[in-house]
Design an enzyme around this catalytic site. Structure first.
Site, mmCIF file in Angstrom:
data_model
loop_
_atom_site.group_PDB
_atom_site.id
_atom_site.type_symbol
_atom_site.label_atom_id
_atom_site.label_comp_id
_atom_site.label_asym_id
_atom_site.label_seq_id
_atom_site.Cartn_x
_atom_site.Cartn_y
_atom_site.Cartn_z
ATOM 1 N N LYS A 171 0.847 -1.190 0.000
ATOM 2 C CA LYS A 171 0.000 0.000 0.000
ATOM 3 C C LYS A 171 0.883 1.240 0.000
ATOM 4 O O LYS A 171 2.009 1.134 0.477
ATOM 5 C CB LYS A 171 -0.931 0.033 1.212
ATOM 6 C CG LYS A 171 -0.332 -0.264 2.581
ATOM 7 C CD LYS A 171 0.831 0.486 3.129
ATOM 8 C CE LYS A 171 0.807 1.948 3.331
ATOM 9 N NZ LYS A 171 2.068 2.489 3.910
ATOM 10 N N TYR A 259 -4.458 4.078 6.561
ATOM 11 C CA TYR A 259 -4.933 3.166 7.615
ATOM 12 C C TYR A 259 -6.203 3.722 8.276
ATOM 13 O O TYR A 259 -7.106 2.976 8.632
ATOM 14 C CB TYR A 259 -3.863 2.942 8.682
ATOM 15 C CG TYR A 259 -2.699 2.111 8.199
ATOM 16 C CD1 TYR A 259 -2.822 0.739 8.051
ATOM 17 C CD2 TYR A 259 -1.482 2.698 7.890
ATOM 18 C CE1 TYR A 259 -1.758 -0.030 7.599
ATOM 19 C CE2 TYR A 259 -0.413 1.944 7.441
ATOM 20 C CZ TYR A 259 -0.558 0.578 7.297
ATOM 21 O OH TYR A 259 0.492 -0.172 6.845
HETATM 22 P P1 NDP Z 1 12.594 1.583 2.139
HETATM 23 O O1 NDP Z 1 13.160 2.850 1.606
HETATM 24 O O2 NDP Z 1 13.174 1.057 3.385
HETATM 25 O O3 NDP Z 1 12.707 0.435 1.025
HETATM 26 C C1 NDP Z 1 12.445 0.668 -0.319
HETATM 27 C C2 NDP Z 1 13.401 -0.157 -1.175
HETATM 28 O O4 NDP Z 1 13.026 0.033 -2.521
HETATM 29 C C3 NDP Z 1 14.854 0.265 -1.100
HETATM 30 O O5 NDP Z 1 15.564 -0.327 -0.041
HETATM 31 C C4 NDP Z 1 15.388 -0.172 -2.442
HETATM 32 O O6 NDP Z 1 15.664 -1.574 -2.348
HETATM 33 C C5 NDP Z 1 14.171 -0.034 -3.348
HETATM 34 N N1 NDP Z 1 14.237 1.158 -4.218
HETATM 35 C C6 NDP Z 1 14.282 1.126 -5.571
HETATM 36 N N2 NDP Z 1 14.336 2.351 -6.067
HETATM 37 C C7 NDP Z 1 14.348 3.204 -5.036
HETATM 38 C C8 NDP Z 1 14.408 4.618 -4.935
HETATM 39 N N3 NDP Z 1 14.457 5.436 -6.021
HETATM 40 N N4 NDP Z 1 14.418 5.177 -3.684
HETATM 41 C C9 NDP Z 1 14.338 4.406 -2.596
HETATM 42 N N5 NDP Z 1 14.270 3.049 -2.645
HETATM 43 C C10 NDP Z 1 14.275 2.447 -3.842
HETATM 44 O O7 NDP Z 1 11.027 1.810 2.252
HETATM 45 P P2 NDP Z 1 9.953 0.957 3.066
HETATM 46 O O8 NDP Z 1 10.403 -0.429 3.187
HETATM 47 O O9 NDP Z 1 9.598 1.670 4.300
HETATM 48 O O10 NDP Z 1 8.673 1.071 2.091
HETATM 49 C C11 NDP Z 1 8.555 0.339 0.888
HETATM 50 C C12 NDP Z 1 7.075 0.137 0.539
HETATM 51 O O11 NDP Z 1 6.462 -0.621 1.562
HETATM 52 C C13 NDP Z 1 6.251 1.409 0.417
HETATM 53 O O12 NDP Z 1 5.283 1.252 -0.594
HETATM 54 C C14 NDP Z 1 5.549 1.531 1.759
HETATM 55 O O13 NDP Z 1 4.326 2.227 1.699
HETATM 56 C C15 NDP Z 1 5.349 0.067 2.108
HETATM 57 N N6 NDP Z 1 5.317 -0.143 3.555
HETATM 58 C C16 NDP Z 1 4.259 -0.807 4.072
HETATM 59 C C17 NDP Z 1 4.178 -1.026 5.422
HETATM 60 C C18 NDP Z 1 3.018 -1.788 5.970
HETATM 61 O O14 NDP Z 1 2.888 -1.843 7.181
HETATM 62 N N7 NDP Z 1 2.201 -2.413 5.133
HETATM 63 C C19 NDP Z 1 5.194 -0.524 6.351
HETATM 64 C C20 NDP Z 1 6.290 0.125 5.693
HETATM 65 C C21 NDP Z 1 6.331 0.317 4.335
HETATM 66 P P3 NDP Z 1 17.055 -2.186 -2.833
HETATM 67 O O15 NDP Z 1 18.118 -1.451 -2.095
HETATM 68 O O16 NDP Z 1 16.969 -3.622 -2.464
HETATM 69 O O17 NDP Z 1 17.112 -1.954 -4.313
#
Ligand code: NDP
Length: 416
Positions: A171, A259
């Site tokens: 989401k 949420y």
């Molecule tokens: P993070 O920034 O921690 O992780 C995102 C990952 O996406 C990065 O580590 C990277 O992975 C990849 N990525 C690819 N392109 C980009 C870019 N341009 N900028 C940043 N990251 C990029 O974010 P979150 O894990 O917090 O969030 C990711 C998704 O999960 C979102 O859609 C968020 O809304 C959702 N989410 C949902 C939650 C829930 O409770 N359902 C809780 C937290 C987040 P890599 O280094 O491996 O390439």
């Protein structure tokens, strides 16, 4: 064994076994050993006691269902190894029953190798954003779970469908309603499932609150309030893309206000017909140059029920849902934590705490998706559910901008 609790409203009760697991009281009464049997103090004619030496014994009574055999579990590729994927999702495969981790997609190969090593993922099953489409040739991958910044959800969903895979997407589903529609269409054309990872709909406390509200235990639902807030921290990498509109799509509303919105829709079981909203953002704060800080919004439902909802990126953490019915009110606080939920129900006569066993909501949602694929049925939270929220959030922005209520096309009850 000690009785742990009884929920007055659900009438289910649970016992804590000596191993620490939770057991249904009725099941135990039927199958548990008597004191005489367990101490060997039977008066003759009792069951045969085990020999002194080593021996096999019968299968113990299971406190938790065993997982499916590995060959029967569906294989997941995780796309984006960020904060949420590494801290919540990947560790939860250990508690899943129908899902297994088989592949990783990351722009950081060193990190992916490290994760693969710890979770037993083969190096050949590590992909990056350029060679992602090659997952089409990998039969071990059944489902692609997209955990990327919001603006990348649509592209990777469509590419995963083109590769013939099913998709579980975080989401908010995407940034615009057009993107959501493209994702839904791509899934239909590929004849593959699309599910949005609305974890609260698979979490036992939220499910119980929804059940109580929908089954009339609180009386007629007249008002839902919900607040979701936290402090956005520019030092945290996961918060950096959240400050960039082109990646996040929106601010606190898209990230956590969703949420509050989900709570109002799932608890009432209705779709809002009108929305009004206020947004306040301190533009001198570098965090809020592109995205919104605070949102307060109201929804009006066809039954006449109202919802008063907020999201914030600059106040102390809150994740609360309150439901006000004609017979009772319910407070779930914290409501959308990863664990340790607390629920109170209050009537004119009494106030009581409702306790049910916590469950791993991440494992539950991944297993729900796997089962939907295996049993060829629609998941509980399909792409259409994600699209509804994006449309409503767009209307919330519009209402705030225009300074007047915006009417929404109603699709009626969401009750399932
Ligand atoms: P993070 O920034 O921690 O992780 C995102 C990952 O996406 C990065 O580590 C990277 O992975 C990849 N990525 C690819 N392109 C980009 C870019 N341009 N900028 C940043 N990251 C990029 O974010 P979150 O894990 O917090 O969030 C990711 C998704 O999960 C979102 O859609 C968020 O809304 C959702 N989410 C949902 C939650 C829930 O409770 N359902 C809780 C937290 C987040 P890599 O280094 O491996 O390439």
């Amino acid at each position: 064994m000690t009785m742990l609790f009884e929920t007055g409203l659900s009438r289910r009760f649970f016992l804590r076994g000596t191993g620490g697991g939770l057991l249904l009281g009725s099941a135990l009464g039927a199958a548990g050993p008597s004191f005489a049997q367990s101490t060997g103090a039977s008066g003759g004619g009792g069951p045969a006691l085990p020999p002194d030496g080593p021996t096999g014994r019968p299968m113990p009574e299971m406190e938790k269902a065993m997982p499916e055999a590995p060959g029967k579990r569906l294989g997941y590729a995780i796309v984006g190894l960020g904060q949420f994927a590494l801290n919540q999702i990947i560790p939860s495969f250990a508690e899943s029953k129908s899902s297994k981790l088989v592949a990783l997609v990351s722009g950081n190969r060193d990190k992916a190798l490290q994760v693969a090593d710890r979770y037993g993922v083969e190096q050949a099953n590590i992909y990056d954003y350029q060679n992602f489409d090659r997952i089409a040739d990998n039969d071990e991958i059944d489902i692609v779970y997209i955990i990327l910044p919001n603006a990348l959800h649509a592209e990777y969903t469509v590419r995963a469908f083109k590769a013939g895979k099913h998709v579980l997407c975080e989401k908010p589903m995407a940034v615009t309603a057009d993107e959501c529609e493209t994702m839904i269409r791509a899934g239909r054309e590929a004849d593959r499932k699309l599910m949005i990872a609305y974890r609260a709909q698979y979490e036992p406390y939220n499910m119980e609150a929804i059940r109580m509200a929908r089954e009339g235990e609180l009386g007629r639902i007249r008002l839902v309030t919900s607040d979701h807030g936290r402090i956005l921290d520019p030092k945290v990498p996961a918060d950096q893309w959240r400050m960039v509109k082109a990646l996040a799509g929106g601010g606190s509303l898209y990230d956590i206000g969703i949420y509050s919105l989900q709570a109002a829709r799932t608890i009432t079981g209705e779709e809002p017909v009108e929305v009004s909203a206020h947004i306040s953002s301190d533009r001198s704060d570098p965090r809020f140059r592109e995205i919104e800080e605070l949102v307060a919004f109201q929804l009006r439902f066809p039954s006449g029920a109202l919802a008063n909802l907020t999201s914030s990126y600059s106040t102390a953490p809150v994740k609360r849902i309150q439901v006000f019915g004609s017979k009772a009110s319910l407070v779930l606080d914290p409501a959308t934590e990863y664990e340790r939920h607390q629920m109170m129900v209050k009537t004119e006569k009494e106030e009581r705490r409702v306790q049910i066993p916590e469950g791993n909501q991440f494992a539950a949602e991944m297993d729900h998706m796997a089962k939907a694929v295996l049993e060829e049925r629609e998941p509980k939270t399909p792409g259409e559910e994600g699209l509804r929220d994006i449309r409503i959030m767009q209307a919330i922005y519009q209402a705030a901008e225009q300074g007047r209520p915006v009417s929404l096309e109603t699709t009626g009850s969401t009750a399932r």
